[in-house]
Design a protein around this motif. Structure first.
Motif, PDB file in Angstrom:
ATOM      1  N   GLN A 170       0.678  38.091 -23.369  1.00 31.62           N
ATOM      2  CA  GLN A 170       0.246  36.692 -23.410  1.00 31.62           C
ATOM      3  C   GLN A 170       0.425  36.087 -24.813  1.00 31.62           C
ATOM      4  OE1 GLN A 170      -2.528  34.953 -24.836  1.00 31.62           O
ATOM      5  NE2 GLN A 170      -2.848  33.246 -23.449  1.00 31.62           N
ATOM      6  N   LYS A 171      -0.028  36.824 -25.821  1.00 37.53           N
ATOM      7  CA  LYS A 171       0.058  36.313 -27.210  1.00 37.53           C
ATOM      8  C   LYS A 171       1.513  36.105 -27.632  1.00 37.53           C
ATOM      9  CE  LYS A 171      -4.283  37.883 -29.307  1.00 37.53           C
ATOM     10  NZ  LYS A 171      -4.950  38.330 -28.068  1.00 37.53           N
ATOM     11  N   GLU A 172       2.364  37.004 -27.169  1.00 38.75           N
ATOM     12  CA  GLU A 172       3.799  36.916 -27.493  1.00 38.75           C
ATOM     13  C   GLU A 172       4.385  35.605 -26.948  1.00 38.75           C
ATOM     14  OE1 GLU A 172       7.361  39.315 -25.580  1.00 38.75           O
ATOM     15  OE2 GLU A 172       6.060  40.654 -26.711  1.00 38.75           O
ATOM     16  N   LEU A 173       4.056  35.264 -25.694  1.00 34.66           N
ATOM     17  CA  LEU A 173       4.569  34.032 -25.089  1.00 34.66           C
ATOM     18  C   LEU A 173       4.011  32.802 -25.809  1.00 34.66           C
ATOM     19  CD1 LEU A 173       4.398  35.022 -21.305  1.00 34.66           C
ATOM     20  CD2 LEU A 173       6.412  34.976 -22.763  1.00 34.66           C
ATOM     21  N   VAL A 174       2.741  32.858 -26.192  1.00 38.66           N
ATOM     22  CA  VAL A 174       2.130  31.755 -26.958  1.00 38.66           C
ATOM     23  C   VAL A 174       2.859  31.590 -28.297  1.00 38.66           C
ATOM     24  CG1 VAL A 174       0.031  30.989 -28.154  1.00 38.66           C
ATOM     25  CG2 VAL A 174      -0.114  31.893 -25.818  1.00 38.66           C
ATOM     26  N   LYS A 175       3.236  32.718 -28.898  1.00 40.10           N
ATOM     27  CA  LYS A 175       3.977  32.694 -30.168  1.00 40.10           C
ATOM     28  C   LYS A 175       5.348  32.017 -29.989  1.00 40.10           C
ATOM     29  CE  LYS A 175       6.064  36.236 -32.262  1.00 40.10           C
ATOM     30  NZ  LYS A 175       6.223  37.652 -32.642  1.00 40.10           N
ATOM     31  N   TYR A 176       6.037  32.347 -28.891  1.00 33.30           N
ATOM     32  CA  TYR A 176       7.340  31.710 -28.612  1.00 33.30           C
ATOM     33  C   TYR A 176       7.166  30.201 -28.447  1.00 33.30           C
ATOM     34  CZ  TYR A 176       9.045  36.430 -27.350  1.00 33.30           C
ATOM     35  OH  TYR A 176       9.385  37.758 -27.336  1.00 33.30           O
ATOM     36  N   LEU A 177       6.107  29.801 -27.746  1.00 30.59           N
ATOM     37  CA  LEU A 177       5.855  28.378 -27.520  1.00 30.59           C
ATOM     38  C   LEU A 177       5.609  27.669 -28.847  1.00 30.59           C
ATOM     39  CD1 LEU A 177       5.363  25.970 -25.590  1.00 30.59           C
ATOM     40  CD2 LEU A 177       2.964  26.679 -25.484  1.00 30.59           C
ATOM     41  N   ASN A 178       4.816  28.279 -29.724  1.00 33.58           N
ATOM     42  CA  ASN A 178       4.553  27.686 -31.045  1.00 33.58           C
ATOM     43  C   ASN A 178       5.819  27.598 -31.878  1.00 33.58           C
ATOM     44  OD1 ASN A 178       1.495  27.158 -31.972  1.00 33.58           O
ATOM     45  ND2 ASN A 178       1.538  28.665 -30.319  1.00 33.58           N
ATOM     46  N   SER A 179       6.644  28.620 -31.782  1.00 32.55           N
ATOM     47  CA  SER A 179       7.881  28.658 -32.564  1.00 32.55           C
ATOM     48  C   SER A 179       8.848  27.545 -32.145  1.00 32.55           C
ATOM     49  CB  SER A 179       8.536  30.039 -32.400  1.00 32.55           C
ATOM     50  OG  SER A 179       9.833  30.021 -32.935  1.00 32.55           O
ATOM     51  N   VAL A 180       9.099  27.439 -30.836  1.00 33.99           N
ATOM     52  CA  VAL A 180      10.054  26.419 -30.373  1.00 33.99           C
ATOM     53  C   VAL A 180       9.469  25.021 -30.569  1.00 33.99           C
ATOM     54  CG1 VAL A 180       9.434  26.331 -27.878  1.00 33.99           C
ATOM     55  CG2 VAL A 180      11.786  25.874 -28.596  1.00 33.99           C
ATOM     56  N   SER A 181       8.147  24.863 -30.411  1.00 36.76           N
ATOM     57  CA  SER A 181       7.517  23.543 -30.581  1.00 36.76           C
ATOM     58  C   SER A 181       7.606  23.075 -32.031  1.00 36.76           C
ATOM     59  CB  SER A 181       6.060  23.585 -30.128  1.00 36.76           C
ATOM     60  OG  SER A 181       5.985  23.931 -28.754  1.00 36.76           O
ATOM     61  N   ALA A 182       7.361  23.996 -32.970  1.00 32.28           N
ATOM     62  CA  ALA A 182       7.450  23.641 -34.398  1.00 32.28           C
ATOM     63  C   ALA A 182       8.868  23.211 -34.754  1.00 32.28           C
ATOM     64  CB  ALA A 182       7.014  24.831 -35.254  1.00 32.28           C
ATOM     65  N   SER A 183       9.854  23.909 -34.196  1.00 29.60           N
ATOM     66  CA  SER A 183      11.259  23.553 -34.467  1.00 29.60           C
ATOM     67  C   SER A 183      11.606  22.200 -33.851  1.00 29.60           C
ATOM     68  CB  SER A 183      12.183  24.635 -33.915  1.00 29.60           C
ATOM     69  OG  SER A 183      11.880  25.873 -34.524  1.00 29.60           O
ATOM     70  N   LEU A 184      11.142  21.963 -32.631  1.00 27.47           N
ATOM     71  CA  LEU A 184      11.433  20.681 -31.963  1.00 27.47           C
ATOM     72  C   LEU A 184      10.767  19.515 -32.679  1.00 27.47           C
ATOM     73  CD1 LEU A 184      11.053  21.831 -28.262  1.00 27.47           C
ATOM     74  CD2 LEU A 184      13.151  20.929 -29.304  1.00 27.47           C
ATOM     75  N   ALA A 185       9.551  19.733 -33.186  1.00 32.70           N
ATOM     76  CA  ALA A 185       8.818  18.652 -33.871  1.00 32.70           C
ATOM     77  C   ALA A 185       9.625  18.097 -35.043  1.00 32.70           C
ATOM     78  CB  ALA A 185       7.456  19.162 -34.334  1.00 32.70           C
ATOM     79  N   LYS A 186      10.391  18.961 -35.701  1.00 33.60           N
ATOM     80  CA  LYS A 186      11.204  18.523 -36.858  1.00 33.60           C
ATOM     81  C   LYS A 186      12.293  17.537 -36.450  1.00 33.60           C
ATOM     82  CE  LYS A 186      10.820  23.062 -39.046  1.00 33.60           C
ATOM     83  NZ  LYS A 186      11.601  24.296 -39.124  1.00 33.60           N
ATOM     84  N   TYR A 187      12.703  17.603 -35.179  1.00 25.44           N
ATOM     85  CA  TYR A 187      13.824  16.766 -34.724  1.00 25.44           C
ATOM     86  C   TYR A 187      13.372  15.575 -33.883  1.00 25.44           C
ATOM     87  CZ  TYR A 187      16.742  20.443 -36.587  1.00 25.44           C
ATOM     88  OH  TYR A 187      17.344  21.341 -37.447  1.00 25.44           O
ATOM     89  N   GLN A 188      12.040  15.345 -33.794  1.00 27.76           N
ATOM     90  CA  GLN A 188      11.560  14.178 -33.054  1.00 27.76           C
ATOM     91  C   GLN A 188      11.910  12.921 -33.835  1.00 27.76           C
ATOM     92  OE1 GLN A 188       7.301  14.087 -32.302  1.00 27.76           O
ATOM     93  NE2 GLN A 188       7.534  12.706 -30.548  1.00 27.76           N
ATOM     94  N   ASP A 189      12.571  11.978 -33.185  1.00 25.96           N
ATOM     95  CA  ASP A 189      12.974  10.723 -33.816  1.00 25.96           C
ATOM     96  C   ASP A 189      11.735   9.845 -34.070  1.00 25.96           C
ATOM     97  OD1 ASP A 189      15.226   8.788 -34.463  1.00 25.96           O
ATOM     98  OD2 ASP A 189      14.127   7.642 -32.945  1.00 25.96           O
ATOM     99  N   GLN A 190      11.858   8.880 -34.997  1.00 24.81           N
ATOM    100  CA  GLN A 190      10.707   8.001 -35.277  1.00 24.81           C
ATOM    101  C   GLN A 190      10.293   7.202 -34.039  1.00 24.81           C
ATOM    102  OE1 GLN A 190      12.185   5.735 -38.567  1.00 24.81           O
ATOM    103  NE2 GLN A 190      13.394   4.344 -37.301  1.00 24.81           N
TER     104      GLN A 190
END
Length: 405
Positions: A269-289
């Protein structure tokens, strides 16, 4: 003489069946024509009622002329199923049930579904069967569930244990496939197998995370070819050349949905939560204004790229659900609301009847096949767009529900 009577009886029965079927269809169409889409409705209801009005029978979603077992129907109707839990309008339940009953036969076979194609896309509509079976206890729905489970048992795999995307795409895992197969697999193994295959569900994410993640951006490539033989595959890594927002959206949605079935104490479970946090942090950087994301995720300003509805809706949903469930920090709820503002303010048009149209959705994209799709930047930005494409409307409904908008 007996034969004549038999023939007359058969003819009468046929006519009665046709009249009943037609009158049922006419009645359903009449119900849908009478739909009123009020201004003050929540976005989830607005979009659902728009789709029901435009497509009187659920199988007509995506402009289908005949009933077809298809992932786009599975996606949208899952959204409507979730809406029904919050707003139990009987029309919603009937709409979903109508689709299931148009395709699941009395013996549990599924019309238009072909097991031997091992197409993982065709597992996702099976999510609609759990509730129908739990409500009715009719064996045909259980048999249909077991048929889809059988596909996963036999699905060809990479040497490292990941499901091939389809029989015709050997040795390949695509991000799309994680959403198509894993939420159903997780729900099935928890419902019918005491969760004994949750490790195998987690393995699918482990494989794609291990092989398809770009170390620089933290984003995941659309596809990975273990054999590295596909012309689109990088000869060293096996990855396709670009980041496609919808593929990343499928992946993020798959993570938040499978986590519903992983108990907190499960070792993965923790591993999957970690993947979600990782991809979300990366996507947040590319969110347009604007709050939205581009079709090719990391190439915002490049000519031809555009703010795309399906990926943006998927990220809004995954961020909101992730934050609501406590998998992601609270700031992702704000990013989800910003994305939803972008969708409603920039990409939604209101129609004369109060219905809504979500614009700027990529209609379809893939890798390989015929005609050949090379995964290049030009390929992604030049694929056709479609208004109210189900890959956008389904996640839009789900995002609206998570954000209570």
């Amino acid at each position: 003489m007996i034969n004549n009577k038999k023939n007359i009886l058969v003819s009468v029965l046929l006519i009665c069946t046709m009249v009943f079927t037609n009158s049922k269809l006419i009645a359903q169409e009449q119900v849908n024509k009478d739909i009123v889409i009020a201004k003050n409705l929540k976005w989830s209801d607005k979009m659902t009622l728009t789709l029901m009005k435009r497509h009187p029978e659920a199988y007509m979603i995506d402009d289908s002329k005949t009933p077809k077992w298809d992932y786009v129907h599975g996606l949208v109707l899952h959204g409507i199923e979730e809406l029904y839990k919050k707003n139990p309008d009987p029309r919603y339940k009937a709409y979903v049930r109508g689709y299931v009953d148009a395709l699941v036969q009395e013996d549990g076979t599924i019309n238009t579904y072909e097991l031997d194609k091992y197409n993982i896309d065709l597992v996702v509509p099976g999510r609609l069967l759990f509730d129908v079976y739990a409500t009715t206890k009719e064996e045909k729905y259980l048999k249909a569930l077991q048929l889809l489970r059988k596909q996963l048992s036999e699905q060809p795999r990479t040497k490292s244990g990941g499901f091939w995307h389809k029989q015709i795409y050997p040795n390949q895992m695509w991000l799309d496939g994680l959403y198509m197969g894993e939420p159903f697999y997780a729900q099935y193994t928890v419902t019918f197998e005491d969760g004994k295959n949750l490790d195998d569900v987690a393995k699918q994410f482990e494989q794609i995370q291990l092989h398809a993640t770009d170390p620089k951006t933290g984003l995941l490539y659309h596809g990975w070819d273990e054999s590295k033989e596909m012309p689109w595959a990088n000869k060293e890594t096996g990855n396709s050349p670009n980041f496609w927002s919808r593929a990343l959206g499928w992946y993020a949605m798959a993570l938040v949905d499978v986590l519903d079935y992983f108990p907190k104490e499960h070792p993965k479970q923790k591993e999957l939560v970690k993947y979600l946090n990782s991809v979300s942090a990366s996507l947040a950087k590319y969110q347009d204004q604007s709050g939205l994301w581009y079709q090719v995720t990391d190439k915002g300003g490049k000519e031809g790229n555009y703010l795309e509805a399906s990926g943006s809706s998927m990220f809004a949903y995954a961020f909101a659900k992730g934050a609501n469930k406590g998998y992601l920090p609270a700031k992702y709820k704000k990013l989800a609301n910003k994305a939803f503002d972008g969708l409603t303010q920039q990409l939604i048009k209101t129609d004369a009847d109060g219905g809504i149209t979500l614009t700027q959705a990529c209609q379809v994209a893939g890798l390989g096949g015929k005609p050949y799709r090379d995964g290049s930047y030009d390929y992604y930005v030049n694929e056709k767009k479609k208004d109210n494409d189900p890959k956008a409307t389904g996640p839009f409904i789900l995002a609206a529900l998570e954000l209570n908008r």
